[in-house]
Scaffold this motif. Structure first.
Motif, PDB file in Angstrom:
ATOM      1  N   ALA A 181       0.831  -1.204   0.000  1.00  0.00           N
ATOM      2  CA  ALA A 181       0.000   0.000   0.000  1.00  0.00           C
ATOM      3  C   ALA A 181       0.865   1.254   0.000  1.00  0.00           C
ATOM      4  O   ALA A 181       0.597   2.207  -0.749  1.00  0.00           O
ATOM      5  CB  ALA A 181      -0.928  -0.008   1.208  1.00  0.00           C
ATOM      6  N   ILE A 215      -4.711   7.731  -3.597  1.00  0.00           N
ATOM      7  CA  ILE A 215      -5.725   6.783  -4.071  1.00  0.00           C
ATOM      8  C   ILE A 215      -5.099   5.426  -4.362  1.00  0.00           C
ATOM      9  O   ILE A 215      -5.706   4.371  -4.120  1.00  0.00           O
ATOM     10  CB  ILE A 215      -6.465   7.335  -5.315  1.00  0.00           C
ATOM     11  N   GLY A 216      -3.858   5.416  -4.864  1.00  0.00           N
ATOM     12  CA  GLY A 216      -3.159   4.152  -5.103  1.00  0.00           C
ATOM     13  C   GLY A 216      -2.875   3.425  -3.816  1.00  0.00           C
ATOM     14  O   GLY A 216      -2.956   2.193  -3.745  1.00  0.00           O
ATOM     15  N   GLU A 261      -4.687   3.444  -1.086  1.00  0.00           N
ATOM     16  CA  GLU A 261      -5.900   2.819  -0.551  1.00  0.00           C
ATOM     17  C   GLU A 261      -6.332   1.618  -1.381  1.00  0.00           C
ATOM     18  O   GLU A 261      -6.681   0.564  -0.836  1.00  0.00           O
ATOM     19  CB  GLU A 261      -7.027   3.850  -0.480  1.00  0.00           C
ATOM     20  N   ILE A 262      -6.308   1.740  -2.703  1.00  0.00           N
ATOM     21  CA  ILE A 262      -6.746   0.637  -3.564  1.00  0.00           C
ATOM     22  C   ILE A 262      -5.827  -0.566  -3.399  1.00  0.00           C
ATOM     23  O   ILE A 262      -6.280  -1.705  -3.209  1.00  0.00           O
ATOM     24  CB  ILE A 262      -6.793   1.084  -5.041  1.00  0.00           C
ATOM     25  N   ILE A 263      -4.510  -0.329  -3.458  1.00  0.00           N
ATOM     26  CA  ILE A 263      -3.555  -1.428  -3.315  1.00  0.00           C
ATOM     27  C   ILE A 263      -3.579  -1.983  -1.897  1.00  0.00           C
ATOM     28  O   ILE A 263      -3.414  -3.189  -1.692  1.00  0.00           O
ATOM     29  CB  ILE A 263      -2.145  -0.958  -3.717  1.00  0.00           C
ATOM     30  N   ILE A 313      -6.200  -2.245   0.058  1.00  0.00           N
ATOM     31  CA  ILE A 313      -7.348  -3.150   0.152  1.00  0.00           C
ATOM     32  C   ILE A 313      -7.036  -4.474  -0.528  1.00  0.00           C
ATOM     33  O   ILE A 313      -7.315  -5.562   0.000  1.00  0.00           O
ATOM     34  CB  ILE A 313      -8.600  -2.498  -0.477  1.00  0.00           C
ATOM     35  N   GLY A 314      -6.425  -4.404  -1.718  1.00  0.00           N
ATOM     36  CA  GLY A 314      -6.067  -5.628  -2.426  1.00  0.00           C
ATOM     37  C   GLY A 314      -5.079  -6.477  -1.651  1.00  0.00           C
ATOM     38  O   GLY A 314      -5.199  -7.705  -1.578  1.00  0.00           O
TER      39      GLY A 314
END
Length: 458
Positions: A120, A130-131, A133-135, A137-138
């Motif tokens: 993350a 934004i990257g 948070e998205i990464i 979560i993944g």
């Protein structure tokens, strides 16, 4: 004046041939107090109650070996039965080399950005908040799915040892409780000693299975150098091989708790040599003795008595390997909460209470996933396809492109490596797309053991 921690990181950077270029990142992070780009995520630990940066390179390597050589190795003989011996061996060597290279890139990226503690954080370097948070979560989903895989295997193990004496859901709850208890230590160094037991456990269990299947092989079995098989079945087998090499998601966390992060390449070499040798030997030998009827997990291929012995020997690795992933998942959340705070290094009621609460919540979610998708191979395929290919191959290749921006054509070697990393990104997304198709189809077709069922899943 530089602090001892900053001097240490600067020396590590020089060894890798990198210089810090964090001014832009600092400006982007000025309103985010939990990110400190001047130092690593744990700050100055000289007077801390709980110290995290304590692992030697061999301890990190041992932890990585225990993390990798667990569930993945149990599905490989069935992959040989599907693909044939030659394609299997070729794929193992190729994926191992690819994983080794992308692991080296992760180590270099960590040295360039010492504050990065997780995928993350690396996503923040590449794609701004934004990257991150998205990464993030993944990353958390990948870790939780792998934890779920270990709970599934624990229920198979207990059903085998007890001849299904009770409901499989009960065995899942027992596995949840044991894994949660083992996940309570807050530092990687304490988990290392459990990981040694985990590696010895799977080593002895695998050797016992090979010997047992060899003794019980009463007549020659049909073997295939190459098999003609549908794309659907072939790619399911490929995803099981990929699953055996998707530990990269935890590498940033491991490096962050090393005494000397620049020695990480030694840890990585230890991992790749040991796991590749074991994967080839285990997959090919068990297939040699059992043939096309080999089961997954492979321990189920031994006779009734030796099957129980092998599963009994494998208990530590089934639990502890899952605990390693659970520790990384819990540490990600914990660091996000307490980064830059003294609470991270305290043994106070609040600090310990939050750690225990995070571990309990994450393991409960993993148990829910395990009960919802109980088919062993199908769950491994879904995990490796949806997340593993991106975190282990796609993102590291992007890390390389980011670190070498502006010098792609500086030399013949840079041009070659640029092409290689672009190709790796293409491979990662191809694995993700095709893998999602085959694993989704497999889960749809289902297995004899349904979701949330008390029946045996052997």
């Amino acid at each position: 004046m530089l602090t001892s921690d900053q001097s240490h990181q600067q020396a590590a950077d020089l060894e890798f041939g990198h210089e810090h270029d964090l001014d832009g990142i600092k400006k982007k992070n000025q309103n985010q107090p939990d990110i400190n780009t001047d130092n690593d995520p744990f700050g100055n630990e000289e007077t801390a109650e709980v110290k995290y940066r304590t692992m030697k390179w061999w301890q990190c390597g041992t932890l990585m070996v225990a993390e990798n050589i667990s569930l993945g190795i149990l599905s490989l003989p069935s992959a040989v039965a599907t693909l044939g011996m030659v394609p299997f061996a070729g794929l193992v060597v190729f994926i191992s080399a690819l994983s080794w290279y992308t692991g080296i890139i992760i180590g270099q990226f960590k040295i360039r950005h010492p504050w990065v503690h997780s995928m993350a954080d690396a996503g923040h370097v590449l794609f701004d908040p934004i990257g991150r948070e998205i990464i993030g979560i993944g990353q958390l989903l990948l870790l939780i799915f792998i934890m779920g895989s270990h709970i599934v295997t624990f229920t198979i193990l207990m059903n085998t040892l007890t001849n299904h004496r009770t409901c499989s859901i009960v065995f899942g709850l027992i596995g949840l409780f044991i894994c949660f208890l083992c996940a309570l230590p807050r530092t990687m160094e304490k988990v290392v000693w459990m990981s040694i037991a985990s590696f010895l456990s799977i080593l002895v269990a695998t050797i016992a299975t090979i010997i047992a299947t060899g003794i019980e092989a009463k007549e020659p079995v049909a073997l295939d150098s190459v098999r003609e098989v549908s794309f659907y079945k072939a790619f399911l087998a490929v995803t099981n091989i990929i699953f055996a090499y998707i530990a990269h998601v935890a590498f940033f966390g491991f490096i962050s708790e090393m005494e000397e992060p620049h020695t990480f390449p030694k840890s990585l070499a230890m991992l790749q040599i040991v796991d590749t040798a074991m994967y080839l030997i285990t997959g090919l030998l068990i297939y040699r003795y059992v043939g096309r009827d080999v089961q997954s997990p492979a321990l189920s291929s031994a006779g009734p008595l030796m099957r129980k012995v092998a599963y009994g020997l494998a208990i530590p690795t089934v639990i502890i390997s899952g605990v390693v992933f659970g520790h990384v998942a819990s540490k990600y959340v914990y660091v996000r909460m307490y980064r830059g705070s003294d609470r991270m290094h305290e043994r106070s009621f609040v600090s310990v209470g939050f750690w225990v609460g995070i571990a309990l919540i994450i393991w409960t979610i993993a148990w829910i996933i395990a009960e919802s998708i109980p088919a062993f191979n199908d769950l491994l395929s879904l995990v490796s396809s949806l997340f593993g290919s991106i975190f282990s191959y796609g993102l590291p290749a992007i890390f390389w492109l980011s670190m070498n921006r502006g010098s792609y054509n500086a030399s013949a070697s840079k041009i070659f490596l640029t092409m290689v990393n672009i190709a790796i990104i293409g491979i990662a997304f191809a694995i993700c797309g095709m893998g999602l198709y085959v694993s989704g189809r497999a889960i749809k077709e289902g297995s004899s053991h349904g979701s949330w069922a008390c029946s045996s899943n052997i």
